[in-house]
Design a protein around this motif. Structure first.
Motif, PDB file in Angstrom:
ATOM      1  N   VAL A 365       0.831  -1.203   0.000  1.00 44.20           N
ATOM      2  CA  VAL A 365       0.000   0.000   0.000  1.00 44.20           C
ATOM      3  C   VAL A 365       0.870   1.259   0.000  1.00 44.20           C
ATOM      4  CG1 VAL A 365      -0.214   0.218   2.518  1.00 44.20           C
ATOM      5  CG2 VAL A 365      -2.038   1.071   1.038  1.00 44.20           C
ATOM      6  N   SER A 366       0.452   2.240  -0.798  1.00 43.32           N
ATOM      7  CA  SER A 366       1.169   3.509  -0.891  1.00 43.32           C
ATOM      8  C   SER A 366       0.162   4.627  -1.089  1.00 43.32           C
ATOM      9  CB  SER A 366       2.170   3.490  -2.054  1.00 43.32           C
ATOM     10  OG  SER A 366       1.476   3.494  -3.293  1.00 43.32           O
ATOM     11  N   ALA A 367       0.655   5.860  -1.174  1.00 48.59           N
ATOM     12  CA  ALA A 367      -0.229   7.007  -1.329  1.00 48.59           C
ATOM     13  C   ALA A 367      -0.963   7.002  -2.663  1.00 48.59           C
ATOM     14  CB  ALA A 367       0.566   8.299  -1.183  1.00 48.59           C
ATOM     15  N   THR A 368      -0.492   6.234  -3.625  1.00 47.15           N
ATOM     16  CA  THR A 368      -1.160   6.177  -4.933  1.00 47.15           C
ATOM     17  C   THR A 368      -2.097   4.983  -5.063  1.00 47.15           C
ATOM     18  OG1 THR A 368       0.692   4.927  -5.887  1.00 47.15           O
ATOM     19  CG2 THR A 368       0.794   7.337  -6.032  1.00 47.15           C
ATOM     20  N   THR A 369      -2.167   4.135  -4.038  1.00 44.64           N
ATOM     21  CA  THR A 369      -3.015   2.950  -4.092  1.00 44.64           C
ATOM     22  C   THR A 369      -4.485   3.345  -3.991  1.00 44.64           C
ATOM     23  OG1 THR A 369      -1.294   1.619  -3.021  1.00 44.64           O
ATOM     24  CG2 THR A 369      -3.517   0.714  -3.049  1.00 44.64           C
ATOM     25  N   GLY A 370      -5.293   2.864  -4.912  1.00 41.34           N
ATOM     26  CA  GLY A 370      -6.731   3.101  -4.885  1.00 41.34           C
ATOM     27  C   GLY A 370      -7.495   1.812  -4.673  1.00 41.34           C
ATOM     28  N   GLY A 371      -8.789   1.854  -4.927  1.00 41.67           N
ATOM     29  CA  GLY A 371      -9.617   0.678  -4.730  1.00 41.67           C
ATOM     30  C   GLY A 371      -9.177  -0.502  -5.571  1.00 41.67           C
ATOM     31  N   PHE A 372      -8.782  -0.253  -6.832  1.00 38.67           N
ATOM     32  CA  PHE A 372      -8.344  -1.354  -7.692  1.00 38.67           C
ATOM     33  C   PHE A 372      -7.034  -1.953  -7.199  1.00 38.67           C
ATOM     34  CE2 PHE A 372     -11.170   0.892 -10.683  1.00 38.67           C
ATOM     35  CZ  PHE A 372     -11.978  -0.180 -11.051  1.00 38.67           C
ATOM     36  N   GLY A 373      -6.179  -1.123  -6.591  1.00 37.51           N
ATOM     37  CA  GLY A 373      -4.939  -1.645  -6.043  1.00 37.51           C
ATOM     38  C   GLY A 373      -5.167  -2.527  -4.825  1.00 37.51           C
ATOM     39  N   LEU A 374      -6.217  -2.234  -4.070  1.00 33.85           N
ATOM     40  CA  LEU A 374      -6.537  -3.040  -2.897  1.00 33.85           C
ATOM     41  C   LEU A 374      -7.280  -4.324  -3.266  1.00 33.85           C
ATOM     42  CD1 LEU A 374      -7.838  -0.228  -0.498  1.00 33.85           C
ATOM     43  CD2 LEU A 374      -5.605  -1.352  -0.409  1.00 33.85           C
ATOM     44  N   ALA A 375      -7.976  -4.308  -4.409  1.00 33.87           N
ATOM     45  CA  ALA A 375      -8.897  -5.389  -4.764  1.00 33.87           C
ATOM     46  C   ALA A 375      -8.266  -6.788  -4.753  1.00 33.87           C
ATOM     47  CB  ALA A 375      -9.529  -5.100  -6.127  1.00 33.87           C
ATOM     48  N   PRO A 376      -7.069  -7.001  -5.346  1.00 32.56           N
ATOM     49  CA  PRO A 376      -6.518  -8.373  -5.346  1.00 32.56           C
ATOM     50  C   PRO A 376      -6.300  -8.931  -3.948  1.00 32.56           C
ATOM     51  CG  PRO A 376      -5.340  -6.984  -6.911  1.00 32.56           C
ATOM     52  CD  PRO A 376      -6.206  -6.076  -6.108  1.00 32.56           C
ATOM     53  N   TRP A 377      -5.794  -8.077  -3.054  1.00 35.01           N
ATOM     54  CA  TRP A 377      -5.514  -8.554  -1.695  1.00 35.01           C
ATOM     55  C   TRP A 377      -6.808  -8.750  -0.913  1.00 35.01           C
ATOM     56  CZ3 TRP A 377      -1.299 -10.099  -3.149  1.00 35.01           C
ATOM     57  CH2 TRP A 377      -0.355  -9.307  -3.796  1.00 35.01           C
ATOM     58  N   MET A 378      -7.805  -7.905  -1.151  1.00 37.27           N
ATOM     59  CA  MET A 378      -9.085  -8.082  -0.481  1.00 37.27           C
ATOM     60  C   MET A 378      -9.791  -9.345  -0.973  1.00 37.27           C
ATOM     61  SD  MET A 378      -9.176  -5.688   1.686  1.00 37.27           S
ATOM     62  CE  MET A 378     -10.871  -5.570   2.247  1.00 37.27           C
ATOM     63  N   LEU A 379      -9.632  -9.658  -2.260  1.00 36.06           N
ATOM     64  CA  LEU A 379     -10.206 -10.895  -2.787  1.00 36.06           C
ATOM     65  C   LEU A 379      -9.542 -12.108  -2.145  1.00 36.06           C
ATOM     66  CD1 LEU A 379     -12.037 -12.400  -4.780  1.00 36.06           C
ATOM     67  CD2 LEU A 379     -10.209 -12.191  -6.495  1.00 36.06           C
ATOM     68  N   LEU A 380      -8.208 -12.093  -2.077  1.00 36.00           N
ATOM     69  CA  LEU A 380      -7.484 -13.200  -1.449  1.00 36.00           C
ATOM     70  C   LEU A 380      -7.868 -13.340   0.020  1.00 36.00           C
ATOM     71  CD1 LEU A 380      -5.302 -15.393  -1.755  1.00 36.00           C
ATOM     72  CD2 LEU A 380      -3.598 -13.662  -1.123  1.00 36.00           C
ATOM     73  N   TYR A 381      -7.999 -12.204   0.703  1.00 33.43           N
ATOM     74  CA  TYR A 381      -8.403 -12.226   2.107  1.00 33.43           C
ATOM     75  C   TYR A 381      -9.811 -12.813   2.237  1.00 33.43           C
ATOM     76  CZ  TYR A 381      -9.427 -10.627   6.834  1.00 33.43           C
ATOM     77  OH  TYR A 381      -9.779 -10.577   8.154  1.00 33.43           O
ATOM     78  N   GLY A 382     -10.724 -12.401   1.339  1.00 28.92           N
ATOM     79  CA  GLY A 382     -12.078 -12.934   1.376  1.00 28.92           C
ATOM     80  C   GLY A 382     -12.128 -14.430   1.130  1.00 28.92           C
ATOM     81  N   LEU A 383     -11.292 -14.919   0.208  1.00 26.61           N
ATOM     82  CA  LEU A 383     -11.231 -16.362  -0.045  1.00 26.61           C
ATOM     83  C   LEU A 383     -10.831 -17.118   1.225  1.00 26.61           C
ATOM     84  CD1 LEU A 383      -9.457 -16.357  -3.542  1.00 26.61           C
ATOM     85  CD2 LEU A 383     -11.860 -16.902  -3.087  1.00 26.61           C
ATOM     86  N   GLY A 384      -9.828 -16.591   1.914  1.00 31.89           N
ATOM     87  CA  GLY A 384      -9.412 -17.219   3.165  1.00 31.89           C
ATOM     88  C   GLY A 384     -10.476 -17.118   4.241  1.00 31.89           C
ATOM     89  N   LEU A 385     -11.130 -15.963   4.313  1.00 29.05           N
ATOM     90  CA  LEU A 385     -12.152 -15.743   5.341  1.00 29.05           C
ATOM     91  C   LEU A 385     -13.344 -16.673   5.136  1.00 29.05           C
ATOM     92  CD1 LEU A 385     -12.708 -13.860   7.756  1.00 29.05           C
ATOM     93  CD2 LEU A 385     -13.926 -12.359   6.178  1.00 29.05           C
ATOM     94  N   GLY A 386     -13.722 -16.896   3.868  1.00 29.71           N
ATOM     95  CA  GLY A 386     -14.827 -17.811   3.592  1.00 29.71           C
ATOM     96  C   GLY A 386     -14.530 -19.231   4.048  1.00 29.71           C
ATOM     97  N   LEU A 387     -13.295 -19.669   3.872  1.00 33.33           N
ATOM     98  CA  LEU A 387     -12.900 -21.002   4.330  1.00 33.33           C
ATOM     99  C   LEU A 387     -12.872 -21.074   5.853  1.00 33.33           C
ATOM    100  CD1 LEU A 387      -9.950 -21.767   1.869  1.00 33.33           C
ATOM    101  CD2 LEU A 387     -12.254 -22.746   1.795  1.00 33.33           C
ATOM    102  N   THR A 388     -12.325 -20.037   6.464  1.00 36.44           N
ATOM    103  CA  THR A 388     -12.078 -20.074   7.899  1.00 36.44           C
ATOM    104  C   THR A 388     -13.351 -19.907   8.724  1.00 36.44           C
ATOM    105  OG1 THR A 388      -9.872 -19.150   7.543  1.00 36.44           O
ATOM    106  CG2 THR A 388     -10.765 -19.020   9.769  1.00 36.44           C
TER     107      THR A 388
END
Length: 529
Positions: A365-388
């Motif tokens: 994450v940096s000052a230029t990171t927007g929603g699209f920059g966060l999206a891949p990591w949030m998707l991966l986090y959601g995949l893990g959260l759904g399993l857990t």
């Protein structure tokens, strides 16, 4: 499962939707900062405080009956919130919503725990868990859509027809379950009234302290406290440690009282013998840590996006949508995977994905990171959260006797809620503290006067970063705006890395989970319980 899933959705969405609606509510009702905080926090406070008592009441009076009663209370309170003419009425309605929610959630969980066995059990918990984690992320999305349309009252009013549909569905489709032998004596005589009072008051005080620590100060008072004609004495000590200490004392008293009642053979609100079950003990601790991570992220990421990019509520919500998508994608599949690999293995795989996702977010994450920059990591986090989320509940409750399903479910849900409050408090504190330090360091090398540096740093910290947009929109503040962007990125990084460390502790706990036999539910089925 359709009725149960919709009931869970109703409860979880209303826990997270208000954060995005709050700017419109503040504007329409002329709400003060303190009032806005209570609109947000009173729901979680009441919800957490009453989960264990109402979980036990469901065991005795019937879980479907408790579910329907909870939906009635929740729907009527939602109407009160939609019609609220002032902040006092809205806070009161939100508190009553919390009462209804605390009836609904343990009733859904204990019904799943009591009804489903074998291969169906893992799938059922997969659906339940994906609704819990996915709808928590969808709450801000729905709130953003409503806030953008300008009609925040509809977010509450829509609960009335949904509630009516749930009640009809419950009577049509949900089986009634209760503890074996619960009808042999008067249910009122089976209630542990001292335990109910101690658990409700103790959890209320503990969660209240965790929620309000950032507002009033964790030790030294940062703001005057006044409520219902009571003024906190004008000392340097914050009321927060006092409230938390009271909560700890009441919970300790609960343990003493419950042990004494159990030794005397009297009914108990919380059977401490449940914590002798290794999976139940480890699962509850891990569940709290997971909720620290999820609610902490949902708290800081919108603040980062708003402060740096000035996105509107709907755009902020869409940035978080991949988390919900990931949770829904894996939540249903988790049951099938659990039947092949074991539910405890699914939990461990999910925790690895969560830690990796949040760690990657913190590093990139940096000052230029927007929603699209966060999206891949949030998707991966959601995949893990759904399993857990789904299979952790499955593993935690699998060895619990059906007669204690309600109080065990209430304890599990309480662990989630305390984790949620702790997540907002802890990750929010890391975010705010890092924000102040980073801004101070970045302004130190500029030509701004010390007074100006101190004023801008204080406003950025106290606004949780949203003052950054004011700096972007004001003429002659380019230096301060750039420093604010960099500081927000640094604070988000620190908060994400702290979250990753907490989730890593949850991963370590998950490694101690063991396969369960499903023995209690099979015995209950054979006995007709």
């Amino acid at each position: 499962m359709v009725v149960i899933s919709l009931g869970v959705s109703l409860v979880v969405v209303d826990a997270t939707i208000v954060g995005v609606l709050l700017p419109r509510i503040v504007s329409d009702l002329d709400v003060t900062t303190a009032g806005a905080e209570w609109v947000t926090s009173v729901y979680a406070l009441v919800f957490a405080a009453l989960l264990i008592p109402f979980g036990r009441a469901g065991d005795l009076f019937g879980r479907r009956r408790m579910f329907v009663l909870g939906v009635v209370v929740f729907a009527l309170a939602s109407v009160g919130a939609a019609l609220a003419g002032g902040v006092g009425a809205l806070v009161a309605a939100r508190a009553v919503q919390g009462v209804g929610a605390s009836m609904i959630l343990p009733a859904t969980l204990s019904t799943v725990n009591a009804v489903f066995t074998g291969r169906d059990r893992a799938v059922a918990f997969g659906i339940w868990g994906s609704m819990i984690s996915g709808m928590a992320a969808l709450g801000p999305l729905i709130g953003g859509a409503v806030a953008t349309g300008g009609g925040w009252r509809w977010a509450f009013g829509i609960n009335l027809p949904l509630g009516a549909a749930l009640i009809a569905g419950a009577y049509r489709l949900m089986p009634e379950t209760r503890s074996p032998g619960a009808g042999s004596r008067s249910p009122l005589r089976e209630i542990d009234w001292p335990g109910a009072a101690l658990s409700a008051l103790g959890l209320a005080a503990l969660v209240c302290g965790l929620i309000e620590g950032q507002t009033y100060g964790w030790w030294t008072a940062t703001r005057r406290f006044s409520a219902a004609g009571f003024d906190w004495p004008g000392t340097a000590l914050s009321p927060v440690p006092v409230v938390i200490a009271i909560g700890i004392v009441l919970i300790a008293a609960l343990v003493v009282v419950e042990r004494a009642r159990a030794a005397a053979g009297r009914p108990v609100m919380l059977d401490l013998e449940l914590f002798r079950i290794p999976n139940f003990r480890h699962g509850n601790l891990a569940s709290s840590l997971i909720n620290v991570g999820e609610l902490g992220l949902l708290f800081i990421l919108p603040l980062f996006l708003l402060g740096v990019h000035g996105t509107n509520p709907l755009q902020i919500s869409v940035a978080i949508l991949p988390l919900a998508i990931g949770a829904f994608l894996t939540g249903g599949y988790a049951g099938k995977l659990a039947n092949k690999r074991g539910a405890h293995r699914v939990v461990q795989i999910g925790m690895v994905l969560e830690v990796a996702a949040v760690l990657a977010l913190g590093v990139t994450v940096s000052a230029t990171t927007g929603g699209f920059g966060l999206a891949p990591w949030m998707l991966l986090y959601g995949l893990g959260l759904g399993l857990t989320s789904a299979q952790l509940t499955n593993v935690s409750l699998a060895d619990v006797p059906p007669a204690q399903a309600g109080q065990a479910s209430g304890t599990q849900s309480t662990a989630r809620q305390v984790g949620a409050a702790l997540g907002i408090a802890l990750i929010g504190t890391v975010f705010a503290t890092s924000l102040g330090h980073a801004m101070s360091d970045r302004l130190a090398g500029t030509s701004l006067s010390p007074d100006r540096q101190a004023a801008v740093t204080r406003q950025l910290r106290e606004s949780a970063g949203t003052y950054g947009r004011d700096l972007h929109d004001s003429p002659g503040t380019a230096v301060e705006a750039r420093a604010a962007d960099a500081s927000l990125a640094a604070a988000t990084r620190n908060a994400a890395l702290t979250t990753a460390a907490i989730l890593a502790a949850g991963l370590a706990l998950s490694l101690r989970l063991r396969p369960s036999t499903d023995r209690h539910r099979e015995e209950s089925k054979r006995q007709g319980g």
